[in-house]
Design a protein around this motif. Structure first.
Motif, PDB file in Angstrom:
ATOM      1  N   TYR A 200      14.994   0.929  85.046  1.00 15.36           N
ATOM      2  CA  TYR A 200      15.715  -0.296  84.713  1.00 15.36           C
ATOM      3  C   TYR A 200      15.409  -0.705  83.277  1.00 15.36           C
ATOM      4  N   GLN A 201      16.449  -1.153  82.559  1.00 14.03           N
ATOM      5  CA  GLN A 201      16.280  -1.698  81.222  1.00 14.03           C
ATOM      6  C   GLN A 201      17.222  -2.877  81.036  1.00 14.03           C
ATOM      7  N   LEU A 202      17.007  -3.625  79.966  1.00 14.42           N
ATOM      8  CA  LEU A 202      17.911  -4.721  79.641  1.00 14.42           C
ATOM      9  C   LEU A 202      19.317  -4.182  79.392  1.00 14.42           C
ATOM     10  N   LYS A 203      20.290  -4.885  79.917  1.00 17.48           N
ATOM     11  CA  LYS A 203      21.673  -4.471  79.742  1.00 17.48           C
ATOM     12  C   LYS A 203      22.216  -5.104  78.468  1.00 17.48           C
ATOM     13  N   LEU A 204      21.940  -4.463  77.365  1.00 17.83           N
ATOM     14  CA  LEU A 204      22.414  -4.974  76.078  1.00 17.83           C
ATOM     15  C   LEU A 204      23.363  -3.975  75.440  1.00 17.83           C
ATOM     16  N   GLY A 205      24.349  -3.568  76.185  1.00 17.79           N
ATOM     17  CA  GLY A 205      25.350  -2.660  75.661  1.00 17.79           C
ATOM     18  C   GLY A 205      24.984  -1.211  75.936  1.00 17.79           C
ATOM     19  N   LYS A 206      25.990  -0.386  76.106  1.00 18.11           N
ATOM     20  CA  LYS A 206      25.751   1.023  76.432  1.00 18.11           C
ATOM     21  C   LYS A 206      25.098   1.760  75.280  1.00 18.11           C
TER      22      LYS A 206
ATOM     23  N   ALA B 291      19.116 -12.086  81.453  1.00 16.26           N
ATOM     24  CA  ALA B 291      19.858 -10.858  81.184  1.00 16.26           C
ATOM     25  C   ALA B 291      20.071 -10.075  82.467  1.00 16.26           C
ATOM     26  N   HIS B 292      21.121  -9.280  82.482  1.00 13.18           N
ATOM     27  CA  HIS B 292      21.336  -8.343  83.577  1.00 13.18           C
ATOM     28  C   HIS B 292      20.517  -7.074  83.322  1.00 13.18           C
ATOM     29  N   ALA B 293      20.353  -6.290  84.367  1.00 19.89           N
ATOM     30  CA  ALA B 293      19.636  -5.016  84.265  1.00 19.89           C
ATOM     31  C   ALA B 293      20.624  -3.867  84.383  1.00 19.89           C
ATOM     32  N   GLN B 294      20.292  -2.763  83.760  1.00 24.56           N
ATOM     33  CA  GLN B 294      21.077  -1.550  83.905  1.00 24.56           C
ATOM     34  C   GLN B 294      20.135  -0.386  84.185  1.00 24.56           C
ATOM     35  N   ILE B 295      20.610   0.578  84.941  1.00 26.81           N
ATOM     36  CA  ILE B 295      19.823   1.767  85.268  1.00 26.81           C
ATOM     37  C   ILE B 295      20.252   2.894  84.342  1.00 26.81           C
ATOM     38  N   ILE B 296      19.281   3.500  83.645  1.00 29.23           N
ATOM     39  CA  ILE B 296      19.586   4.584  82.718  1.00 29.23           C
ATOM     40  C   ILE B 296      18.689   5.777  83.012  1.00 29.23           C
ATOM     41  N   LYS B 297      19.123   6.922  82.538  1.00 27.79           N
ATOM     42  CA  LYS B 297      18.290   8.122  82.605  1.00 27.79           C
ATOM     43  C   LYS B 297      17.284   8.085  81.460  1.00 27.79           C
ATOM     44  N   PHE B 298      16.041   8.354  81.776  1.00 31.15           N
ATOM     45  CA  PHE B 298      14.979   8.252  80.777  1.00 31.15           C
ATOM     46  C   PHE B 298      14.106   9.500  80.832  1.00 31.15           C
TER      47      PHE B 298
ATOM     48  N   PRO C  48       6.791   2.845  84.917  1.00 29.66           N
ATOM     49  CA  PRO C  48       7.741   3.893  84.550  1.00 29.66           C
ATOM     50  C   PRO C  48       9.174   3.602  84.988  1.00 29.66           C
ATOM     51  N   ALA C  49       9.334   2.769  86.018  1.00 32.65           N
ATOM     52  CA  ALA C  49      10.671   2.504  86.546  1.00 32.65           C
ATOM     53  C   ALA C  49      11.319   1.252  85.964  1.00 32.65           C
ATOM     54  N   TRP C  50      10.582   0.467  85.152  1.00 35.42           N
ATOM     55  CA  TRP C  50      11.176  -0.741  84.563  1.00 35.42           C
ATOM     56  C   TRP C  50      10.362  -1.198  83.369  1.00 35.42           C
ATOM     57  N   ASP C  51      11.007  -2.034  82.536  1.00 33.14           N
ATOM     58  CA  ASP C  51      10.334  -2.690  81.409  1.00 33.14           C
ATOM     59  C   ASP C  51       9.839  -4.054  81.858  1.00 33.14           C
TER      60      ASP C  51
END
Length: 351
Positions: free
Chosen positions: A158-164, A139-146, A215-218
């Protein structure tokens, strides 16, 4: 009630995710006897075994079912990537319900349908694992506000890029399903500022695998892996290879001779009907339907017969004249039922 004690060796469910081009597919290719389902066509420069790129959600499911029947022949199923597979899932659901987009369902129902369908797909992948075949989801990674409930302020992670939007539905399912979620990224050794102390940039960068939550990734693992290690299959080989040996220890009637495993590449076009020639099919038939027809050796007249029996179109109507919504929503979306009707119709043909 039977009591099972101790460790149970079985095939692993692994998720590899990170930024594009970092080496996720190359790492997956080092798993035992991998077969790739390349949903985005990114492995063309890799010397690996693969099945044709799926052009519909139903075709992807059929390919997974086919791999399940190859226990002993393949050791690992790699889906590269699972976020592109999710797009096929969304397209299939929209076509099945006659919607142009997932938002057209209203009240978030489209995302619920996606979650349910994706959950069934993960159950199918669990059947692959039960058959002794590792499953690797790239899977690709995406950066989100958490923002955590007990903390003030938000931060990037960073989280899994499974759709916005569907990530809130499908990403947790994938993470819970997996035995290992490994995050791959470049490790920055230092951050330097310019002469004015305004602009900052990272320096250094070694490809690193992170195996523990941060805290910065799964990330997670159930095998005592270190928090981080270099991008090298050798660091997880002791988990994967031992499990593969235990899972394939019983003799299997579908296991080809060892000499064939080592010297002959997988050629589904010669050994199965998955790449049957399309020369006798109208090239104007939509690709999503044509690929399923090729895979199951279905002729155009076979579909015309069952469609006419249900009263949708006259039997002499070419498939290319069918409404696109009917093709995607009925013929492709409900292919299993359509194919069953075709098989039944063939039984009733008088000799």
């Amino acid at each position: 009630m039977q009591v099972i004690s101790g460790k149970v060796e079985k095939a692993k469910k692994v998720v590899l995710y990170g930024p594009e081009g970092i080496g996720k597919s190359m790492l997956a290719a080092q798993f035992p006897r991998p077969i790739f389902i390349d949903t985005e066509g990114s492995t063309t420069e890799m010397n690996v075994d693969r099945v044709p790129k799926p052009t519909s959600w139903e075709m992807l499911r059929q390919q997974v079912e086919w791999v399940k029947q190859q226990a002993g022949r393949f050791g690992t199923l790699v889906i590269d990537t699972i976020d592109w597979a999710e797009m096929l899932c969304v397209e299939g659901i929209c076509a099945r319900h006659g919607k142009k987009g997932i938002e057209d369902f209203g009240y978030g129902n489209g995302y619920v349908y996606t979650k349910e369908e994706f959950g069934r797909f993960l159950n199918l992948l669990s059947d692959i694992v039960d058959a002794g075949i590792h499953v690797v989801l790239v899977a690709h990674a995406q950066i989100i506000k958490f923002e955590q409930p007990d903390e003030m302020g938000a931060y990037d992670r960073y989280q899994l890029k499974l759709g916005k939007k569907t990530s809130s539905q499908t990403a947790p399912l994938v993470k819970e399903w997996a035995d290992m979620v490994l995050f791959i990224n470049y490790k920055t050794f230092s951050v330097a500022a310019d002469q004015k102390g305004i602009k900052h940039k990272g320096q250094g960068g070694v490809r690193t695998v992170y195996a523990s939550h941060h805290p910065a990734w799964d990330a997670k693992n159930r095998h005592g892996l270190p928090d981080e290690f270099p991008l090298d299959y050798a660091h997880i080989a002791h988990i994967i290879n031992v499990t593969a040996a235990a899972a394939t220890a019983p003799a299997s009637p579908v296991t080809p001779p060892a000499s064939q495993q080592q010297t002959q590449p997988v050629q589904p076009s010669q050994q199965t009907n998955m790449q049957q020639s399309t020369s006798d099919l109208d090239p104007s038939i939509p690709r999503s339907l044509r690929d399923l027809m090729v895979q199951h050796q279905v002729k155009e007249i076979d579909i015309q017969i069952v469609v006419s029996q249900k009263g949708y179109y006259p039997i002499d109507t070419p498939i290319i004249n069918y409404d696109p919504g009917f093709i995607n929503g009925v013929l492709v979306g409900a292919w299993q039922q359509v194919y069953g009707m075709i098989q039944e119709a063939k039984k009733n043909v008088p000799f």
